[in-house]
Design a protein around this motif. Structure first.
Motif, PDB file in Angstrom:
ATOM      1  N   ILE A   5       5.212  11.240  -4.550  1.00 51.75           N
ATOM      2  CA  ILE A   5       4.599  10.013  -4.040  1.00 51.75           C
ATOM      3  C   ILE A   5       3.589   9.518  -5.060  1.00 51.75           C
ATOM      4  O   ILE A   5       2.601  10.198  -5.346  1.00 51.75           O
ATOM      5  CB  ILE A   5       3.930  10.254  -2.675  1.00 51.75           C
ATOM      6  N   ILE A   6       3.872   8.364  -5.629  1.00 47.82           N
ATOM      7  CA  ILE A   6       2.963   7.751  -6.600  1.00 47.82           C
ATOM      8  C   ILE A   6       2.108   6.731  -5.865  1.00 47.82           C
ATOM      9  O   ILE A   6       2.604   5.694  -5.421  1.00 47.82           O
ATOM     10  CB  ILE A   6       3.727   7.085  -7.750  1.00 47.82           C
ATOM     11  N   GLY A  12      -0.040   4.756   1.073  1.00 42.56           N
ATOM     12  CA  GLY A  12       0.586   5.953   0.519  1.00 42.56           C
ATOM     13  C   GLY A  12       0.066   7.223   1.168  1.00 42.56           C
ATOM     14  O   GLY A  12       0.839   8.140   1.482  1.00 42.56           O
ATOM     15  N   SER A  13      -1.236   7.294   1.390  1.00 38.45           N
ATOM     16  CA  SER A  13      -1.811   8.495   2.013  1.00 38.45           C
ATOM     17  C   SER A  13      -1.404   8.592   3.472  1.00 38.45           C
ATOM     18  O   SER A  13      -1.187   9.696   3.997  1.00 38.45           O
ATOM     19  CB  SER A  13      -3.337   8.500   1.881  1.00 38.45           C
ATOM     20  N   ALA A  14      -1.297   7.443   4.164  1.00 33.62           N
ATOM     21  CA  ALA A  14      -0.867   7.467   5.558  1.00 33.62           C
ATOM     22  C   ALA A  14       0.560   7.999   5.677  1.00 33.62           C
ATOM     23  O   ALA A  14       0.870   8.805   6.567  1.00 33.62           O
ATOM     24  CB  ALA A  14      -0.958   6.061   6.157  1.00 33.62           C
ATOM     25  N   ILE A  15       1.424   7.572   4.760  1.00 27.94           N
ATOM     26  CA  ILE A  15       2.808   8.055   4.769  1.00 27.94           C
ATOM     27  C   ILE A  15       2.852   9.542   4.442  1.00 27.94           C
ATOM     28  O   ILE A  15       3.482  10.332   5.152  1.00 27.94           O
ATOM     29  CB  ILE A  15       3.661   7.251   3.768  1.00 27.94           C
ATOM     30  N   ALA A  16       2.183   9.933   3.362  1.00 27.67           N
ATOM     31  CA  ALA A  16       2.219  11.333   2.932  1.00 27.67           C
ATOM     32  C   ALA A  16       1.630  12.254   3.993  1.00 27.67           C
ATOM     33  O   ALA A  16       2.204  13.318   4.300  1.00 27.67           O
ATOM     34  CB  ALA A  16       1.457  11.490   1.619  1.00 27.67           C
ATOM     35  N   LEU A  66       8.686   8.081  -4.181  1.00 32.78           N
ATOM     36  CA  LEU A  66       8.230   7.001  -3.313  1.00 32.78           C
ATOM     37  C   LEU A  66       7.089   6.285  -4.025  1.00 32.78           C
ATOM     38  O   LEU A  66       6.088   6.913  -4.374  1.00 32.78           O
ATOM     39  CB  LEU A  66       7.766   7.549  -1.957  1.00 32.78           C
ATOM     40  N   LEU A  67       7.265   4.994  -4.248  1.00 28.99           N
ATOM     41  CA  LEU A  67       6.290   4.205  -4.995  1.00 28.99           C
ATOM     42  C   LEU A  67       5.412   3.432  -4.020  1.00 28.99           C
ATOM     43  O   LEU A  67       5.883   2.575  -3.279  1.00 28.99           O
ATOM     44  CB  LEU A  67       7.026   3.241  -5.923  1.00 28.99           C
ATOM     45  N   LEU A  90      14.675   5.824  -5.940  1.00 30.60           N
ATOM     46  CA  LEU A  90      13.316   5.312  -5.987  1.00 30.60           C
ATOM     47  C   LEU A  90      13.116   4.529  -4.694  1.00 30.60           C
ATOM     48  O   LEU A  90      13.833   3.571  -4.424  1.00 30.60           O
ATOM     49  CB  LEU A  90      13.121   4.394  -7.192  1.00 30.60           C
ATOM     50  N   ILE A  91      12.155   4.938  -3.903  1.00 32.13           N
ATOM     51  CA  ILE A  91      11.848   4.270  -2.642  1.00 32.13           C
ATOM     52  C   ILE A  91      10.562   3.486  -2.848  1.00 32.13           C
ATOM     53  O   ILE A  91       9.516   4.068  -3.135  1.00 32.13           O
ATOM     54  CB  ILE A  91      11.688   5.290  -1.499  1.00 32.13           C
ATOM     55  N   SER A  92      10.647   2.182  -2.723  1.00 28.45           N
ATOM     56  CA  SER A  92       9.509   1.316  -3.031  1.00 28.45           C
ATOM     57  C   SER A  92       9.000   0.613  -1.785  1.00 28.45           C
ATOM     58  O   SER A  92       9.785   0.056  -1.010  1.00 28.45           O
ATOM     59  CB  SER A  92       9.911   0.263  -4.065  1.00 28.45           C
ATOM     60  N   ILE A  93       7.668   0.621  -1.595  1.00 34.12           N
ATOM     61  CA  ILE A  93       7.073  -0.160  -0.515  1.00 34.12           C
ATOM     62  C   ILE A  93       6.280  -1.336  -1.082  1.00 34.12           C
ATOM     63  O   ILE A  93       5.417  -1.901  -0.402  1.00 34.12           O
ATOM     64  CB  ILE A  93       6.192   0.711   0.405  1.00 34.12           C
ATOM     65  N   LEU A  94       6.568  -1.730  -2.317  1.00 36.10           N
ATOM     66  CA  LEU A  94       5.862  -2.842  -2.945  1.00 36.10           C
ATOM     67  C   LEU A  94       6.257  -4.165  -2.289  1.00 36.10           C
ATOM     68  O   LEU A  94       7.428  -4.543  -2.293  1.00 36.10           O
ATOM     69  CB  LEU A  94       6.184  -2.911  -4.437  1.00 36.10           C
ATOM     70  N   ALA A  95       5.288  -4.860  -1.744  1.00 32.17           N
ATOM     71  CA  ALA A  95       5.562  -6.131  -1.084  1.00 32.17           C
ATOM     72  C   ALA A  95       6.054  -7.159  -2.088  1.00 32.17           C
ATOM     73  O   ALA A  95       5.481  -7.327  -3.163  1.00 32.17           O
ATOM     74  CB  ALA A  95       4.302  -6.646  -0.390  1.00 32.17           C
TER      75      ALA A  95
END
Length: 264
Positions: A5-6, A12-16, A66-67, A90-95
């Motif tokens: 997890i980058i 990111g911390s909530a997901i991790a 996970l980005l 590569l899993i991206s959550i970038l809006a």
């Protein structure tokens, strides 16, 4: 490691943390990295996964990535993925960043784009995902495992991603603002701050629970008696064009998503 997890900022911390707390992954299956090294170390100390010394080290050590960085930080995070490559997706959550833009950094890169919302922090997230042109069924399964374990996850066509970003990704903030307004009015009316805050949050929670299995319009009708206080409040809201204002706000969020996709 199974997943790197980058970015371990708010989302990111909530997901991790959710993945670990709900035992979707063990700490030993995760590796984290953040441009803020102290933030990564603090997360590692609190939840157990190792913190990588660099994004490149994380990429070398993980099957999938996970980005979860801010859009302005994506170049630094993507560079080692493009240079080194990864076995999994590569899993991206970038809006606002389409799968095609991410695929362009390395031939054959498999990309899953996801729009979660802050509800993942409490296991009540609503996430939408789509696969890029190289995506495999196993990649979709992984995305559903990650985000379905933090609430609910649905696969959609990528053309709808800006709409769900405006509605769901940004959505919690709209309700938070309404709660702020209600609590502020309560304080001004003489309620103690903690009572006003609870009034706003508990009312919102009750409404959400009722609407989960009911029709919002019908439920609103149950509360709105003819000639009563609720009707008086709604008369003011509709005179102020609440519906039109909110639709304009959602349209602005969709438009901004398109602009982000274009790099603006």
């Amino acid at each position: 490691m199974e997943l790197g997890i980058i970015g371990v900022g708010r989302m990111g911390s909530a997901i991790a943390a959710g993945l670990i707390e709900r035992r979707i992954f063990s700490p030993g299956e995760l590796l984290v990295f953040d441009l803020d090294r102290e933030r990564a170390r603090a997360f590692s100390a609190a939840y157990g996964p190792a913190a990588a010394a660099s994004a490149a080290d994380l990429v070398r050590g993980c099957r999938s990535v996970l980005l979860a960085v801010k859009p302005q930080d994506r170049s630094a995070a993507l560079e080692p993925i493009g240079a080194i490559g990864i076995e999994g997706p590569l899993i991206s959550i970038l809006a606002g960043v389409p799968t095609s833009a991410l695929e362009s950094i390395r031939p054959g890169l498999r990309v899953i784009r996801v729009m979660p919302n802050l509800g993942v922090r409490v296991g009540a997230g609503l996430s939408f995902y789509c696969a890029g042109r190289n995506g495999r069924e196993s990649d979709r399964v992984l995305a559903a495992r990650i985000f379905g374990g933090l609430g609910e996850a649905f696969e959609i066509d990528e053309s709808l991603m800006n709409a769900v970003t405006a509605l769901s990704g940004s959505g919690p903030a709209y309700f938070f603002r309404l709660m702020e307004i209600m609590a502020g009015f309560g304080r001004a009316a003489g309620l103690a701050p903690e009572v006003a805050a609870k009034l706003a949050s508990r009312t919102a929670l009750a409404a959400a629970l009722l609407a989960r299995d009911g029709d919002p319009a019908a439920l609103r009708g149950e509360v709105t008696s003819r000639g009563g206080t609720t009707e008086a409040a709604f008369r003011v809201l509709e005179e102020g064009n609440l519906s039109g204002l909110f639709e304009s706000a959602l349209a602005a969020a969709v438009k901004r998503g398109r602009e982000l996709a274009e790099g603006r």
